[in-house]
Motif scaffolding. Structure first.
Motif, PDB file in Angstrom:
ATOM      1  N   THR A 221       0.830  -1.203   0.000  1.00 23.64           N
ATOM      2  CA  THR A 221       0.000   0.000   0.000  1.00 23.64           C
ATOM      3  C   THR A 221       0.867   1.256   0.000  1.00 23.64           C
ATOM      4  OG1 THR A 221      -1.851  -1.096   1.101  1.00 23.64           O
ATOM      5  CG2 THR A 221      -1.734   1.294   1.306  1.00 23.64           C
ATOM      6  N   GLY A 222       1.964   1.223   0.748  1.00 20.70           N
ATOM      7  CA  GLY A 222       2.874   2.363   0.759  1.00 20.70           C
ATOM      8  C   GLY A 222       3.483   2.628  -0.603  1.00 20.70           C
ATOM      9  N   SER A 223       3.834   1.564  -1.329  1.00 19.26           N
ATOM     10  CA  SER A 223       4.410   1.728  -2.663  1.00 19.26           C
ATOM     11  C   SER A 223       3.404   2.356  -3.625  1.00 19.26           C
ATOM     12  CB  SER A 223       4.866   0.374  -3.201  1.00 19.26           C
ATOM     13  OG  SER A 223       5.863  -0.191  -2.378  1.00 19.26           O
ATOM     14  N   VAL A 224       2.159   1.879  -3.571  1.00 20.01           N
ATOM     15  CA  VAL A 224       1.108   2.457  -4.413  1.00 20.01           C
ATOM     16  C   VAL A 224       0.929   3.937  -4.094  1.00 20.01           C
ATOM     17  CG1 VAL A 224      -1.373   2.436  -4.924  1.00 20.01           C
ATOM     18  CG2 VAL A 224      -0.113   0.280  -4.725  1.00 20.01           C
ATOM     19  N   THR A 225       0.896   4.265  -2.809  1.00 21.23           N
ATOM     20  CA  THR A 225       0.661   5.643  -2.378  1.00 21.23           C
ATOM     21  C   THR A 225       1.787   6.572  -2.825  1.00 21.23           C
ATOM     22  OG1 THR A 225      -0.549   4.829  -0.449  1.00 21.23           O
ATOM     23  CG2 THR A 225       0.204   7.106  -0.384  1.00 21.23           C
ATOM     24  N   VAL A 226       3.026   6.129  -2.688  1.00 22.65           N
ATOM     25  CA  VAL A 226       4.167   6.968  -3.077  1.00 22.65           C
ATOM     26  C   VAL A 226       4.151   7.238  -4.576  1.00 22.65           C
ATOM     27  CG1 VAL A 226       6.684   7.023  -3.296  1.00 22.65           C
ATOM     28  CG2 VAL A 226       5.638   6.312  -1.144  1.00 22.65           C
ATOM     29  N   VAL A 227       3.901   6.201  -5.368  1.00 26.00           N
ATOM     30  CA  VAL A 227       3.867   6.399  -6.821  1.00 26.00           C
ATOM     31  C   VAL A 227       2.713   7.323  -7.204  1.00 26.00           C
ATOM     32  CG1 VAL A 227       3.586   5.279  -9.071  1.00 26.00           C
ATOM     33  CG2 VAL A 227       4.980   4.187  -7.302  1.00 26.00           C
ATOM     34  N   LYS A 228       1.549   7.115  -6.575  1.00 24.99           N
ATOM     35  CA  LYS A 228       0.351   7.852  -6.992  1.00 24.99           C
ATOM     36  C   LYS A 228       0.392   9.312  -6.586  1.00 24.99           C
ATOM     37  CE  LYS A 228      -3.260   8.647  -9.005  1.00 24.99           C
ATOM     38  NZ  LYS A 228      -2.621   9.941  -9.181  1.00 24.99           N
ATOM     39  N   VAL A 229       0.662   9.598  -5.306  1.00 18.98           N
ATOM     40  CA  VAL A 229       0.519  10.978  -4.837  1.00 18.98           C
ATOM     41  C   VAL A 229       1.841  11.745  -4.790  1.00 18.98           C
ATOM     42  CG1 VAL A 229      -1.483  10.326  -3.461  1.00 18.98           C
ATOM     43  CG2 VAL A 229       0.751  10.469  -2.358  1.00 18.98           C
ATOM     44  N   ALA A 230       2.965  11.083  -5.097  1.00 21.45           N
ATOM     45  CA  ALA A 230       4.246  11.774  -5.112  1.00 21.45           C
ATOM     46  C   ALA A 230       4.912  11.704  -6.478  1.00 21.45           C
ATOM     47  CB  ALA A 230       5.170  11.195  -4.037  1.00 21.45           C
ATOM     48  N   ALA A 231       5.185  10.479  -6.968  1.00 22.03           N
ATOM     49  CA  ALA A 231       5.905  10.340  -8.231  1.00 22.03           C
ATOM     50  C   ALA A 231       5.095  10.858  -9.424  1.00 22.03           C
ATOM     51  CB  ALA A 231       6.277   8.871  -8.450  1.00 22.03           C
ATOM     52  N   MET A 232       3.796  10.569  -9.460  1.00 17.09           N
ATOM     53  CA  MET A 232       2.985  10.991 -10.600  1.00 17.09           C
ATOM     54  C   MET A 232       2.868  12.521 -10.704  1.00 17.09           C
ATOM     55  SD  MET A 232      -0.693   9.478 -11.811  1.00 17.09           S
ATOM     56  CE  MET A 232      -1.363   9.862 -13.434  1.00 17.09           C
ATOM     57  N   PRO A 233       2.602  13.237  -9.615  1.00 16.54           N
ATOM     58  CA  PRO A 233       2.593  14.699  -9.719  1.00 16.54           C
ATOM     59  C   PRO A 233       3.945  15.288 -10.125  1.00 16.54           C
ATOM     60  CG  PRO A 233       1.485  13.990  -7.717  1.00 16.54           C
ATOM     61  CD  PRO A 233       2.144  12.779  -8.300  1.00 16.54           C
ATOM     62  N   VAL A 234       5.027  14.706  -9.633  1.00 13.18           N
ATOM     63  CA  VAL A 234       6.361  15.192 -10.013  1.00 13.18           C
ATOM     64  C   VAL A 234       6.585  14.992 -11.508  1.00 13.18           C
ATOM     65  CG1 VAL A 234       8.843  14.757  -9.782  1.00 13.18           C
ATOM     66  CG2 VAL A 234       7.401  14.903  -7.740  1.00 13.18           C
ATOM     67  N   LEU A 235       6.195  13.825 -12.017  1.00 16.01           N
ATOM     68  CA  LEU A 235       6.324  13.571 -13.448  1.00 16.01           C
ATOM     69  C   LEU A 235       5.464  14.552 -14.243  1.00 16.01           C
ATOM     70  CD1 LEU A 235       7.360  11.891 -15.802  1.00 16.01           C
ATOM     71  CD2 LEU A 235       5.484  10.271 -15.403  1.00 16.01           C
ATOM     72  N   ALA A 236       4.242  14.797 -13.773  1.00 13.33           N
ATOM     73  CA  ALA A 236       3.361  15.750 -14.454  1.00 13.33           C
ATOM     74  C   ALA A 236       3.994  17.141 -14.479  1.00 13.33           C
ATOM     75  CB  ALA A 236       2.000  15.792 -13.766  1.00 13.33           C
ATOM     76  N   TRP A 237       4.568  17.542 -13.371  1.00 14.80           N
ATOM     77  CA  TRP A 237       5.207  18.863 -13.284  1.00 14.80           C
ATOM     78  C   TRP A 237       6.336  18.964 -14.310  1.00 14.80           C
ATOM     79  CZ3 TRP A 237       4.097  22.490  -9.143  1.00 14.80           C
ATOM     80  CH2 TRP A 237       4.872  23.664  -9.199  1.00 14.80           C
ATOM     81  N   LEU A 238       7.166  17.924 -14.384  1.00 14.27           N
ATOM     82  CA  LEU A 238       8.300  17.927 -15.317  1.00 14.27           C
ATOM     83  C   LEU A 238       7.827  17.928 -16.769  1.00 14.27           C
ATOM     84  CD1 LEU A 238      10.670  15.372 -13.538  1.00 14.27           C
ATOM     85  CD2 LEU A 238      10.939  17.855 -13.658  1.00 14.27           C
ATOM     86  N   VAL A 239       6.869  17.077 -17.095  1.00 14.88           N
ATOM     87  CA  VAL A 239       6.394  16.956 -18.476  1.00 14.88           C
ATOM     88  C   VAL A 239       5.777  18.265 -18.955  1.00 14.88           C
ATOM     89  CG1 VAL A 239       4.655  15.861 -19.953  1.00 14.88           C
ATOM     90  CG2 VAL A 239       6.086  14.464 -18.448  1.00 14.88           C
ATOM     91  N   PHE A 240       4.915  18.862 -18.160  1.00 15.21           N
ATOM     92  CA  PHE A 240       4.239  20.083 -18.610  1.00 15.21           C
ATOM     93  C   PHE A 240       5.146  21.307 -18.547  1.00 15.21           C
ATOM     94  CE2 PHE A 240       0.620  17.304 -18.010  1.00 15.21           C
ATOM     95  CZ  PHE A 240      -0.111  17.585 -19.161  1.00 15.21           C
ATOM     96  N   THR A 241       6.202  21.244 -17.743  1.00 16.30           N
ATOM     97  CA  THR A 241       7.218  22.295 -17.803  1.00 16.30           C
ATOM     98  C   THR A 241       7.967  22.217 -19.122  1.00 16.30           C
ATOM     99  OG1 THR A 241       7.506  22.340 -15.395  1.00 16.30           O
ATOM    100  CG2 THR A 241       9.310  23.208 -16.729  1.00 16.30           C
ATOM    101  N   LEU A 242       8.331  21.003 -19.527  1.00 15.83           N
ATOM    102  CA  LEU A 242       9.030  20.816 -20.804  1.00 15.83           C
ATOM    103  C   LEU A 242       8.155  21.203 -21.992  1.00 15.83           C
ATOM    104  CD1 LEU A 242      10.844  17.407 -20.117  1.00 15.83           C
ATOM    105  CD2 LEU A 242      11.888  19.678 -20.279  1.00 15.83           C
ATOM    106  N   LEU A 243       6.859  20.982 -21.875  1.00 12.55           N
ATOM    107  CA  LEU A 243       5.940  21.322 -22.967  1.00 12.55           C
ATOM    108  C   LEU A 243       5.621  22.812 -23.014  1.00 12.55           C
ATOM    109  CD1 LEU A 243       3.476  18.294 -22.725  1.00 12.55           C
ATOM    110  CD2 LEU A 243       5.119  18.750 -24.554  1.00 12.55           C
ATOM    111  N   ALA A 244       6.012  23.554 -21.986  1.00 11.83           N
ATOM    112  CA  ALA A 244       5.854  25.014 -21.945  1.00 11.83           C
ATOM    113  C   ALA A 244       4.408  25.460 -22.180  1.00 11.83           C
ATOM    114  CB  ALA A 244       6.789  25.667 -22.970  1.00 11.83           C
ATOM    115  N   VAL A 245       3.463  24.812 -21.493  1.00 15.66           N
ATOM    116  CA  VAL A 245       2.056  25.192 -21.620  1.00 15.66           C
ATOM    117  C   VAL A 245       1.794  26.449 -20.791  1.00 15.66           C
ATOM    118  CG1 VAL A 245       1.311  22.822 -22.033  1.00 15.66           C
ATOM    119  CG2 VAL A 245       1.410  23.695 -19.684  1.00 15.66           C
ATOM    120  N   ASP A 246       0.643  27.097 -21.030  1.00 15.69           N
ATOM    121  CA  ASP A 246       0.302  28.288 -20.260  1.00 15.69           C
ATOM    122  C   ASP A 246      -0.023  27.915 -18.813  1.00 15.69           C
ATOM    123  OD1 ASP A 246      -2.828  28.182 -19.872  1.00 15.69           O
ATOM    124  OD2 ASP A 246      -2.436  27.543 -21.932  1.00 15.69           O
ATOM    125  N   SER A 247      -0.089  28.922 -17.955  1.00 15.36           N
ATOM    126  CA  SER A 247      -0.206  28.673 -16.512  1.00 15.36           C
ATOM    127  C   SER A 247      -1.509  27.972 -16.141  1.00 15.36           C
ATOM    128  CB  SER A 247      -0.090  29.986 -15.742  1.00 15.36           C
ATOM    129  OG  SER A 247      -1.117  30.887 -16.125  1.00 15.36           O
TER     130      SER A 247
END
Length: 302
Positions: A221-247
């Motif tokens: 359960t801890g592994s699922v939680t870390v990937v879902k609420v920590a790793a996934m938002p970090v990946l989203a932040w990185l991807v959309f920063t690279l894509l240079a979308v509006d705010s």
């Protein structure tokens, strides 16, 4: 402080739903009726009100579409690697899908509507539309592949085609893109219904949980939680920063993809050979943990 209080209030409503289920007030029939009210009335009203006065070109971009798909598939790949050695296929399949399958409908759009402005909500509604078209088939495919079960593709396609929230999104986009006028009285009425979306959804989520603490696997359960609420938002932040979308697009995408695990994964697990109790626990834990992660993200995004 206001954001933290709001998130704690959401957590309180979730726990109220769980408590009402425990004492028997929200039994299966009442929960089903509440769920129907949220699914068929409040959520479609919210999505329609967010999109009916905007052309699709003002809220959807190629970068948004590509970014959402990259984050979903990227997180699924990370989850597959993290959970690949679990001996139980029923538990492994659930762990993988619950690491990326986000609650973008019941919690995502209503939370954004309560926190950000109308354009961010409209973009979030669009993410709900095409995000669901990626999440649901991917989740069904992974559960079928790992558990060796079967499902009728036609049934899954029909479920998506008749989804009232997606239909409301489509109608809202068509009306907004063609500039079709909508009477003010209708909008006021739908606004009132839309305000019920988040509290109804939280009560339904809480009442749907089936926790079995003696059967808890803290590491899984801890592994699922870390990937879902920590790793996934970090990946989203990185991807959309690279894509240079509006705010506004950046805010909507990151917050939507940071949502906790969707309750629907519990339903899919039951239908397609997954571990239902494990699935229910993960929904609860990721939802509670997301209060902290969403507070940090909303504070960073302003």
């Amino acid at each position: 402080m206001e954001v933290l209080l709001r998130l704690l209030a959401l957590l309180g409503l979730l726990l109220v739903g769980t408590g009402l289920r425990t004492v028997g007030i929200l039994g299966a029939n009442r929960t089903k009726r509440l769920n129907a009210a949220a699914y068929y009335v409040a959520l479609p009203a919210l999505v329609f009100v967010a999109t009916y006065d905007r052309a699709i070109s003002s809220i959807v971009s190629l970068e948004l579409f590509v970014g959402v798909i990259v984050v979903l598939l990227g997180t699924a790949a990370v989850a597959w690697s993290v959970h690949r050695n679990r001996t139980s296929s029923a538990r492994r399949s659930v762990a993988v899908v619950q690491s990326y399958h986000s609650n973008i409908g019941y919690l995502g759009v209503p939370l954004i509507a309560a926190t950000f402005d109308d354009r961010v909500t409209a973009i979030a509604s669009a993410i709900l539309g095409f995000g669901s078209l990626v999440q649901v088939p991917l989740t069904v495919s992974i559960l079928v592949l790992i558990n060796g079960t079967s499902t009728r593709v036609r049934d899954q396609v029909w479920n998506l085609a008749t989804n009232p929230v997606l239909l409301a999104l489509l109608i809202g986009i068509v009306i907004g893109s063609f500039g079709i006028p909508v009477h003010g009285t209708i909008v006021v009425g739908l606004d009132a219904l839309a305000a019920l979306a988040l509290p109804l959804a939280l009560l339904c989520v809480g009442a749907s949980l089936d926790l079995d603490l003696p059967d808890v696997d803290p590491f899984a359960t801890g592994s699922v939680t870390v990937v879902k609420v920590a790793a996934m938002p970090v990946l989203a932040w990185l991807v959309f920063t690279l894509l240079a979308v509006d705010s506004d697009t950046f805010t909507a995408a990151v917050i939507m993809l940071a949502m906790p695990t969707a309750v629907s994964t519990y339903v899919f697990a039951g239908e397609l050979g997954g571990d239902e109790r494990f699935a229910s626990l993960n929904v609860f834990v990721t939802t509670v943990a997301s209060v902290a992660s969403l507070f940090v993200l909303i504070a960073l995004l302003g």
